[in-house]
Design a protein around this motif. Structure first.
Motif, mmCIF file in Angstrom:
data_model
loop_
_atom_site.group_PDB
_atom_site.id
_atom_site.type_symbol
_atom_site.label_atom_id
_atom_site.label_comp_id
_atom_site.label_asym_id
_atom_site.label_seq_id
_atom_site.Cartn_x
_atom_site.Cartn_y
_atom_site.Cartn_z
ATOM 1 N N ARG A 94 0.827 -1.200 0.000
ATOM 2 C CA ARG A 94 0.000 0.000 0.000
ATOM 3 C C ARG A 94 0.866 1.256 0.000
ATOM 4 N NH1 ARG A 94 -3.029 -1.579 4.163
ATOM 5 N NH2 ARG A 94 -3.938 -3.208 2.886
ATOM 6 N N LEU A 95 2.071 1.157 0.574
ATOM 7 C CA LEU A 95 3.013 2.273 0.547
ATOM 8 C C LEU A 95 3.731 2.369 -0.793
ATOM 9 C CD1 LEU A 95 4.691 1.651 4.026
ATOM 10 C CD2 LEU A 95 2.906 3.319 3.521
ATOM 11 N N HIS A 134 9.705 10.605 -6.184
ATOM 12 C CA HIS A 134 8.697 9.892 -5.397
ATOM 13 C C HIS A 134 8.422 10.774 -4.195
ATOM 14 C CE1 HIS A 134 6.772 6.187 -3.752
ATOM 15 N NE2 HIS A 134 7.030 6.797 -2.622
ATOM 16 N N ASP A 135 7.369 11.594 -4.312
ATOM 17 C CA ASP A 135 7.174 12.680 -3.368
ATOM 18 C C ASP A 135 5.756 12.648 -2.833
ATOM 19 O OD1 ASP A 135 7.079 15.061 -1.972
ATOM 20 O OD2 ASP A 135 8.134 16.203 -3.503
ATOM 21 N N SER A 141 9.325 5.750 1.705
ATOM 22 C CA SER A 141 8.670 4.704 0.918
ATOM 23 C C SER A 141 9.275 4.533 -0.467
ATOM 24 C CB SER A 141 7.170 4.995 0.801
ATOM 25 O OG SER A 141 6.940 6.256 0.211
ATOM 26 N N ALA A 142 10.163 5.442 -0.881
ATOM 27 C CA ALA A 142 10.837 5.289 -2.173
ATOM 28 C C ALA A 142 11.723 4.058 -2.207
ATOM 29 C CB ALA A 142 11.663 6.538 -2.492
ATOM 30 N N VAL A 143 12.077 3.524 -1.041
ATOM 31 C CA VAL A 143 12.922 2.340 -0.992
ATOM 32 C C VAL A 143 12.223 1.137 -1.625
ATOM 33 C CG1 VAL A 143 12.179 1.469 1.257
ATOM 34 C CG2 VAL A 143 14.538 1.109 0.529
ATOM 35 N N LEU A 160 12.454 10.575 10.650
ATOM 36 C CA LEU A 160 11.502 10.611 9.542
ATOM 37 C C LEU A 160 11.627 9.401 8.632
ATOM 38 C CD1 LEU A 160 11.623 14.375 8.489
ATOM 39 C CD2 LEU A 160 9.803 13.191 9.730
ATOM 40 N N LEU A 161 12.726 8.676 8.708
ATOM 41 C CA LEU A 161 12.905 7.473 7.893
ATOM 42 C C LEU A 161 12.291 6.242 8.539
ATOM 43 C CD1 LEU A 161 16.580 8.059 6.685
ATOM 44 C CD2 LEU A 161 14.483 8.306 5.354
#
Length: 646
Positions: A105-106, A218-219, A247-249, A267-268
């Motif tokens: 979902r992310l 990816h923002d 979530s870009a990972v 934040l990560l």
């Protein structure tokens, strides 16, 4: 010989933990040639409705007697769930005792029909030219052994050089250079940063080396169509550079490089279940895809240092080490002068403002975030809700920070005094005080309410909260770090790491040779900043936490739920040997009868503990769903918590 029927194994998009597995469905002939990874709709008999899902596998079976429901429809022919993304989500979820659908979902945005119909895959990716490749090679050559890490697809913790070129930070140029090198070799890269300010900096660095068409953002601030358009770009075979937040990972590209800037930034850490940190997801991804993994920072998180100490990551530093000029002033100096800014820092700021901007870092925004009784120093609280009182400007009526009510007739509950005083100074009050001390000098405030990303080379006093410091075009002529002692008083296991990271990132914004004054702090953290030895400080933190069995030397799971559910989870863990001193609690948590327990366990037992807890969560959810006329139990499990709390 009769041929078998086609079946599809489907992952249901559902938050229910008992549905976190593959379900077999029959593929009716009228659907035609269906590929793995597409979105579908299928009936869920237990729920009596049609539900969304993804086809993960397609197989053929000869047992025609087995009753199977048929897939109702294919939502889209686009393969949005490649096998590598499913395997990453599945393994990350299993490690965290969570559901793969929560991670997907992310990773996969909602479908945008118009964007999808107009989308055409890019066949030829724009590659860096010779000049850009040469520039990237020069940047990488400044780090000892980094070229070998990139060539061997290895893992490394990299200490970024605290310099900048114009208005671009050195760390951003480093990430851009590594991505450029990988793109020249035909490989995609994923660059993960904590927030939008870092994204803008990274985009500026990438623009100096790569064409804009090669960069995919990816923002979270993107519109839904833009985000889906960027996602579709990453599904193609053409390599690209993906940049974004945590979530870009999970970007579906075949990554040759995953790099994370400042992995110690909270934040990560993903706030949604199953709470997988971007660093942990990147480690899993690197192992699966055999890509290069870089954890880059001015400081070293204890998590990264643990990996270095165990030989899991290489330690990469600069060939020619550059360290900022840090000057310390002890708390005793402030007590003797009764001043917030010592004379040495004040003189340095006075001289520096004649040449360019000066950065002053403070702990909090606003005029005065908190007030206390002027007589007994008891914190001033709102009479209506008990929230903290603060003043938005000098002489203003105190206002509650929770309910917003003005405390016109406030009196102290302890001594009945009606006088208040400032407990600390925020950005606005600091700007007010220093503005009077530096007449004729511009004063710029940068915090959450007044974001500023860049300042010019003209003289100015820049008052900023930690993490909100704007970058100066040619560096700050001096940096004053205030409120350090107050920052270190926070009840946080990692507060020393956090302070060192805040201060080091601010110090890296200074011009070469500019003084950095750390005010009112001594001890190990101050010495680590002064000697620029963050890795050594991280090692000492690990040594201190090891006998206490605190993260990251030990993994910690947090279990929340009703008493019976938490007890069932602890009993299941006891059966695999996790008992006694490894368990803290359970203790009451909240006013709804729920309890919380902490469980400490070694990394070797991680898979067993995660699968055990997942089985308990599934059983608890299934039992609760069967119950009639009762409160629905919600057993929540959070592995690898950053800050243990009962």
């Amino acid at each position: 010989m009769t041929s078998g029927r086609r079946i599809a194994r489907v992952l249901i998009d559902s938050p229910l933990p008992q549905l976190d597995r593959l379900f077999d469905y029959a593929l009716p002939p009228q659907l035609g040639n269906v590929e793995c990874g597409v979105r579908i709709k299928a009936p869920l008999r237990t729920a009596g409705r049609v539900i969304d899902g993804y086809i993960v596998e397609i197989d053929e079976e000869h047992d025609a007697a087995r009753a199977l429901s048929e897939i109702e429809s294919v939502v889209s022919p686009v393969v949005v769930l490649p096998d590598r993304l499913y395997r990453l989500a599945r393994r990350a979820a299993d490690r965290a005792a969570g559901s793969a659908s929560d991670i997907l979902r992310l990773a996969i945005p909602k479908r945008q029909v118009r964007v999808e119909k107009s989308w055409h895959p890019i066949e030829d990716a724009p590659l860096p030219d010779a000049d850009a490749h040469e520039r990237a090679t020069e940047v990488i050559a400044a780090y000892d052994g980094l070229d070998e890490v990139l060539a061997e697809h290895a893992r490394a913790a990299v200490e970024a050089i605290p310099v900048q070129e114009g208005a671009i930070a050195g760390w951003a140029l480093l990430l851009a250079a590594t991505a450029t090198t990988k793109l020249a070799g035909g490989h995609s890269s994923i660059l993960v940063v904590p927030d939008y300010r870092d994204q803008e900096m990274l985009v500026a660095a990438l623009n100096t080396m790569l064409p804009a068409e090669a960069v995919v953002r990816h923002d979270a601030r993107q519109t839904n169509p833009d985000r889906y358009r960027a996602f579709l770009r990453t599904l193609g075979d053409a390599p690209c550079v993906v940049i974004g937040n945590r979530s870009a990972v999970y970007s579906p590209v075949q990554a040759g490089l995953v790099a994370i800037w400042d992995d110690g930034d909270p934040l990560l850490a993903e706030p949604l279940a199953p709470y997988v940190h971007a660093r942990d997801a990147a480690l899993i991804r690197q192992e699966q895809e055999e890509s290069t993994l870089l954890l880059v920072g001015h400081t070293r998180s204890s998590d990264a240092e643990r990996l270095v100490q165990h030989g899991w990551m290489r330690d990469v530093t600069a060939v020619r080490r550059i360290t900022p000029r840090v000057l310390l002033s002890t708390p005793q100096e402030l007590e003797q002068t009764a001043q917030r800014v010592p004379s040495s820092a004040f003189s340095a700021a006075r001289a520096a403002t004649a040449e360019g901007p000066v950065l002053v870092q403070v702990a909090r925004p606003g005029f005065s975030p908190t007030l206390v009784c002027a007589t007994c120093r008891t914190p001033a609280r709102c009479a209506h809700c008990g929230g903290p009182l603060g003043a938005r400007r000098r002489g203003a009526v105190p206002v509650c920070g929770w309910c917003g009510r003005a405390a016109n007739s406030w009196r102290c509950a302890e001594c009945s005094s009606d006088k208040v005083r400032l407990a600390s100074s925020g950005t606005e009050r600091t700007a007010d005080e220093l503005g009077r001390a530096f007449p004729g000098v511009r004063v710029i405030v940068s915090d959450g309410a007044h974001p500023v990303t860049q300042v010019d080379t003209k003289p100015a006093l820049v008052i900023a909260t930690r993490g909100a410091e704007p970058i100066a075009e040619e560096g700050y002529r001096a940096v004053i770090l205030l409120d350090g002692a107050r920052m270190l008083q926070a009840p946080d296991l990692r507060i020393g790491e956090s302070c060192l990271r805040w201060w080091a990132n601010a110090a890296a914004l200074a011009a070469p040779g500019a003084p950095i004054h750390l005010v009112g702090v001594n001890g190990p953290v101050a010495r680590a900043l002064a000697t620029w030895s963050a890795a050594g400080y991280a090692r000492s933190e690990l040594e201190d936490r090891l006998p206490l069995h605190m993260p990251p030397t030990t993994r910690v799971a947090q279990i929340d739920g009703l008493p019976a559910s938490v007890r069932a989870a602890l009993d299941a863990l006891a059966e695999i040997g996790i008992r006694g001193e490894a368990v803290l609690g359970p203790l009451p948590h909240g006013d709804d009868g729920r309890v919380r327990a902490l469980v400490r366990f070694g990394y070797a037992a991680g898979q067993t503990v995660a699968s055990t807890l997942r089985a308990v969560v599934v059983a608890d959810a299934a039992q609760s769903r069967r119950g009639r006329g009762r409160v629905r139990a919600t057993l929540a499990v959070h592995l690898d918590i950053l800050e243990p709390e009962i």
